[in-house]
Each structure stands twice: as structure tokens, then as C-alpha cells.
Design a protein around this motif. Structure first.
Motif, PDB file in Angstrom:
ATOM      1  N   PRO A 123      14.264   2.203   4.065  1.00 59.65           N
ATOM      2  CA  PRO A 123      13.247   1.046   3.696  1.00 59.65           C
ATOM      3  C   PRO A 123      13.916   0.231   2.641  1.00 59.65           C
ATOM      4  O   PRO A 123      14.268   0.670   1.419  1.00 59.65           O
ATOM      5  N   ARG A 124      13.904  -0.940   2.635  1.00 57.62           N
ATOM      6  CA  ARG A 124      14.211  -1.803   1.580  1.00 57.62           C
ATOM      7  C   ARG A 124      13.050  -2.911   1.477  1.00 57.62           C
ATOM      8  O   ARG A 124      12.689  -3.209   2.335  1.00 57.62           O
ATOM      9  N   LEU A 125      12.505  -3.000   0.322  1.00 58.98           N
ATOM     10  CA  LEU A 125      11.314  -3.778   0.195  1.00 58.98           C
ATOM     11  C   LEU A 125      11.704  -5.294   0.227  1.00 58.98           C
ATOM     12  O   LEU A 125      12.680  -5.914  -0.393  1.00 58.98           O
ATOM     13  N   VAL A 126      10.997  -5.952   1.088  1.00 57.94           N
ATOM     14  CA  VAL A 126      10.949  -7.269   1.331  1.00 57.94           C
ATOM     15  C   VAL A 126       9.876  -8.144   0.565  1.00 57.94           C
ATOM     16  O   VAL A 126       9.951  -9.209  -0.042  1.00 57.94           O
ATOM     17  N   SER A 127       8.602  -7.516   0.624  1.00 56.41           N
ATOM     18  CA  SER A 127       7.703  -8.308   0.138  1.00 56.41           C
ATOM     19  C   SER A 127       6.350  -7.434  -0.059  1.00 56.41           C
ATOM     20  O   SER A 127       6.333  -6.296   0.566  1.00 56.41           O
ATOM     21  N   ASP A 128       5.267  -8.032  -0.965  1.00 56.16           N
ATOM     22  CA  ASP A 128       4.065  -7.294  -0.835  1.00 56.16           C
ATOM     23  C   ASP A 128       2.972  -8.337  -1.093  1.00 56.16           C
ATOM     24  O   ASP A 128       3.158  -9.293  -1.723  1.00 56.16           O
ATOM     25  N   PHE A 129       1.598  -7.647  -0.966  1.00 53.86           N
ATOM     26  CA  PHE A 129       0.480  -8.643  -0.744  1.00 53.86           C
ATOM     27  C   PHE A 129      -0.676  -7.943  -1.438  1.00 53.86           C
ATOM     28  O   PHE A 129      -0.746  -6.661  -0.892  1.00 53.86           O
ATOM     29  N   TYR A 130      -1.580  -8.619  -2.020  1.00 53.31           N
ATOM     30  CA  TYR A 130      -2.751  -7.952  -2.347  1.00 53.31           C
ATOM     31  C   TYR A 130      -3.688  -7.802  -0.952  1.00 53.31           C
ATOM     32  O   TYR A 130      -3.586  -8.551  -0.172  1.00 53.31           O
ATOM     33  N   ALA A 131      -4.300  -6.556  -1.078  1.00 48.50           N
ATOM     34  CA  ALA A 131      -5.184  -6.354   0.143  1.00 48.50           C
ATOM     35  C   ALA A 131      -6.673  -5.614  -0.219  1.00 48.50           C
ATOM     36  O   ALA A 131      -6.997  -5.271  -1.363  1.00 48.50           O
ATOM     37  N   THR A 132      -7.601  -5.913   0.653  1.00 56.81           N
ATOM     38  CA  THR A 132      -8.893  -5.470   0.607  1.00 56.81           C
ATOM     39  C   THR A 132      -9.102  -4.090   1.464  1.00 56.81           C
ATOM     40  O   THR A 132      -8.312  -4.194   2.678  1.00 56.81           O
ATOM     41  N   ILE A 133      -9.623  -3.122   1.200  1.00 58.18           N
ATOM     42  CA  ILE A 133      -9.970  -2.079   1.771  1.00 58.18           C
ATOM     43  C   ILE A 133     -11.231  -1.489   2.204  1.00 58.18           C
ATOM     44  O   ILE A 133     -12.141  -2.613   1.721  1.00 58.18           O
ATOM     45  N   GLY A 134     -11.861  -0.718   2.713  1.00 59.22           N
ATOM     46  CA  GLY A 134     -13.120  -0.423   3.156  1.00 59.22           C
ATOM     47  C   GLY A 134     -14.177  -0.331   1.933  1.00 59.22           C
ATOM     48  O   GLY A 134     -13.539   0.269   0.846  1.00 59.22           O
TER      49      GLY A 134
END
Length: 407
Positions: A164-175
Motif C-alpha cells: 500500500p502507498r498512501l494517496v490521501s486521507d480525510f476527516y471522518a465521523t463514526i457511530g
């Protein structure tokens, strides 16, 4: 007059160990450049740069830059909060006495979002490391997704020769119930290894889900074996009236901003793209990942050779005492069945292709492997998609605890 420290900026200062009113550089200097993946959320990057400017004491420039961001994304509530706090702070006042209890609760939720985003910015460097959850990616998987439920982050990886090569990342909401789903209605987000099963566009969805949704196959075979219930776990967007939701605000889904969702969706292959949901990402060196990959592949290859050699005893030794098959057979019933079948075999050929290996989060020394299996014998042939769950036993050997042909 030194501006008062609003809670948001004070939070950033606390994380960085800085001191408001004693900026670390002149107001005319640029904030330190940060290396970000090319698909990283532009709005988040700009907001974090504004907070950095405020931390350094450059309130005027921070407010000007933030005003531009709000003009472009008026539904970004966190950006609006930062703007209000900066305006009040520049005036040397405090916003706290001006708000009521209900507003304070909404503000606290936004501050939790800010903390999550800022913590990631401060600790985002991976230095060439890879997530230990992805041991090997088959060529069919062009991308993989890792959702870090503890830190409210979704990572997108590209497959580069199985690594795996990191492309991007994003803030997320969970339960709203946190991570670790066990039962229907517990409002928790599951921990496990899944894949995207379909894509739903905004015309097929209520407004709550934003511009689209990517359902995953929860509960999978291991979830069912563990007695977990529930359904409808999706990765989806947000209503168009908002830009993002607070860290724990969904009914169990993983939720990201609509523009982030669109970037992610473009790189998802329905029915194939893996989605690993984990409580924290353990970043390891490529060498460490290669060690696990070598061990597991060796076990799988020995299992395959034993089967081909019609060495039923050696073959069955790769199945754990607590093994369960997808037909519900325990180890004893499975062994009896295999001995009966193999007694009629004169030759067996087993070929494996498209092998992927994932370290299973939330389980002790377990990996989930998927592959295409081509089986040939003197009286039978088949081609199947197989999923196996291997676990390292106390004696150090990897053994199969669960096996099925569709997961």
C-alpha cells in the motif's frame, strides 16, 4: 493588547506547546510547509493553516484567509466557529459569557472536530511506513481504504506491487456509540475487514447521506461467527446543508465530507475494494510488513502442497481445533468429510491467484486472506473465490479458524 485566547486556539496551543502572544515567527513569514497527499481535503488544509497563523499571532491574515474559505464553503460550520472566535479574540474579549447552554453544546461538538483534525495534522507523517493491517494486496485491488475509527480518519491507499502507498486521507465521523459494533441498534461502527458491495448515488438516497454511499459487507463471516448483528453499514457523504459532522454522530456508518467522498468514490471498485475499519492504525516499516507477509504466505503454500499431495493428515493439521466451515461443520465433522472425499482421489491440483492478506483488527494474531482457487482432481473440478481466517496458535503456527467461499 494581547488578544484573549479563544478555546479553539488555546486547544491548538496546548497541543503544540506554544504560547499565545509570543509567536514563533514574524507576522510576515509563511507558516511551515506541510507535505500532504495530492488528494487531501483542500478545505481542511486551509483551515489548519489559519489556525497555525493564529497560533503564531497573525490574527489579521488568519481572519482574511478564513473569510475567503467561508465564502467558498458557507456550510463549513467549524470554519465559521473559528472565524467568530478569532474576531472576538482580536478584540481582546471572550466569547464564553455570550453563549447559552444549547449553543455551548454545539460549539463543543465543533471543538471536538477541530481537535481531531488538528491532532492528525500534528501527527500525520508516516515516513514511508505502511499500515500493518494491509499485509498484501492482490493485483485486482487497485486501491484499499483504512478507516481509523479512534482518530476519525479515512486513508486511501494505492496498490504498488502488492504494497500500500498512501494517496490521501480525510476527516471522518463514526457511530455515536463509538467503535466495535456488536448488536443491531447499538450505534457503533464495526471493527473488521470488509469490501465495498455497491454504489448508491444521491438520487437513490435520503438527504442525510449526501451525494452518495458505499455499503460494505457487514456482518461478514467472522462477525456472524462471533454472533454480531446489524446491517446497513455504509461509507457515505453528508447533507448539503453542512460540510462535516462531529466525530461521533452517525448510526454506525463512516461519514466524510461530500467533496472527499467524491474523490474517494472515483477510486473504488464495487465488489472488490477492501475497507479495513480499525481502532487506530499501527504504522510499521516495509520490512516488518514483509516478515508477516512471508510467514503467512509460507503457511498458505504448505497448506496447498499438503492438499495437492493428498496428505490428509498434514492438510488437516492446518485447521484449528476450533475451526468452523461455511457449512457449519466443526473440526471433527470437517475432518471426517475430507478423509472420505480424499479417499476417492488419485490426483489433486490446487492453484491460487489474486492473493490478498489483511491483519484482522480487534483479534489476536489473526489475518484474513482472500484468493481465487482453481481445483482439479480425477473426478471433480471447480473455480471458487475463497476467504480464510488464519490465526497464530500458542505454538507459533498459523492455522485456519474459519473458511468460506463467499464473504
Amino acid at each position: 493588547m494581547t488578544p484573549a485566547a479563544p478555546r479553539l486556539i488555546a486547544l491548538a496551543l496546548g497541543l503544540l506547546g506554544g504560547t499565545l502572544g509570543a509567536p514563533s515567527a514574524t507576522a510576515d513569514s509563511e507558516p511551515p510547509a506541510t507535505s500532504r497527499p495530492p488528494l487531501h481535503s483542500e478545505a481542511e488544509t486551509r483551515l489548519m493553516t489559519v489556525i497555525e497563523l493564529a497560533r503564531r499571532g497573525d490574527y489579521n491574515r488568519a481572519i482574511d484567509d478564513l473569510s475567503d474559505l467561508i465564502d467558498e464553503r458557507p456550510n463549513f460550520r467549524l470554519a465559521q466557529l473559528v472565524y467568530g472566535e478569532l474576531m472576538v479574540a482580536r478584540a481582546g474579549r471572550s466569547i464564553d459569557p455570550l453563549i447559552g447552554e444549547d449553543v455551548a453544546k454545539r460549539r463543543d461538538a465543533l471543538l471536538a472536530e477541530a481537535e481531531s483534525r488538528w491532532n492528525h495534522r500534528s501527527n500525520a507523517a508516516t515516513d514511508g511506513r505502511v499500515p500493518n493491517a494491509i499485509v498484501q494486496l492482490a493485483p485486482e485491488h487497485e486501491h484499499a481504504i483504512v478507516a481509523d475509527l479512534e482518530h476519525n480518519r479515512v486513508y486511501l491507499f494505492a496498490n504498488v506491487d502488492g504494497v500500500p502507498r498512501l494517496v490521501s486521507d480525510f476527516y471522518a465521523t463514526i457511530g455515536s456509540g463509538g467503535a466495535g459494533k456488536e448488536a443491531e441498534g447499538d450505534m457503533r461502527t464495526p471493527v473488521g475487514v470488509y469490501h465495498v458491495t455497491r454504489y448508491l448515488n444521491d438520487h437513490q438516497l435520503p438527504k442525510l447521506y449526501g451525494i452518495g454511499a458505499l455499503p460494505v459487507n457487514y456482518p461478514n463471516a467472522l462477525d456472524r461467527a462471533r454472533g454480531r448483528t446489524g446491517h446497513g453499514i455504509w461509507l457515505h457523504g453528508v447533507p448539503r446543508t453542512t460540510y462535516a459532522r462531529s466525530p461521533q454522530a452517525s448510526e454506525g456508518c463512516v461519514v466524510i465530507a461530500n467533496d472527499d467522498f467524491e474523490r474517494l468514490r472515483e477510486r473504488v471498485d464495487v465488489g472488490s475494494t477492501p475497507v479495513i475499519m480499525t481502532q487506530g492504525v499501527d504504522w510499521v516499516s516495509p520490512a516488518e510488513a514483509d516478515t508477516t507477509r512471508t510467514e503467512v504466505r509460507a503457511a498458505i503454500e504448505d497448506w496447498r502442497h499438503s492438499w495437492q499431495a493428498i496428505d490428509t493428515s498434514a492438510y488437516l493439521a492446518y485447521y484449528d481445533a476450533d475451526f468452523v466451515s461455511d457449512e457449519g461443520r466443526d473440526k471433527a465433522a470437517f475432518a471426517a468429510y475430507k478423509k472420505k472425499v480424499n479417499a476417492r482421489k488419485e490426483n489433486i491440483s490446487v492453484d491460487i491467484d489474486q492473493l490478498s492478506i489483511f491483519r484482522y483488527p480487534g483479534e489476536k494474531e489473526m489475518v484474513k486472506v482472500t484468493f481465487d482457487q482453481a481445483y482439479r482432481s480425477n473426478n471433480y473440478s471447480s473455480e471458487d473465490r475463497k476467504t480464510q481466517y488464519w490465526q497464530r496458535s500458542d505454538d507459533g503456527r498459523w492455522r485456519i479458524v474459519l473458511e468460506n467461499e463467499a464473504d
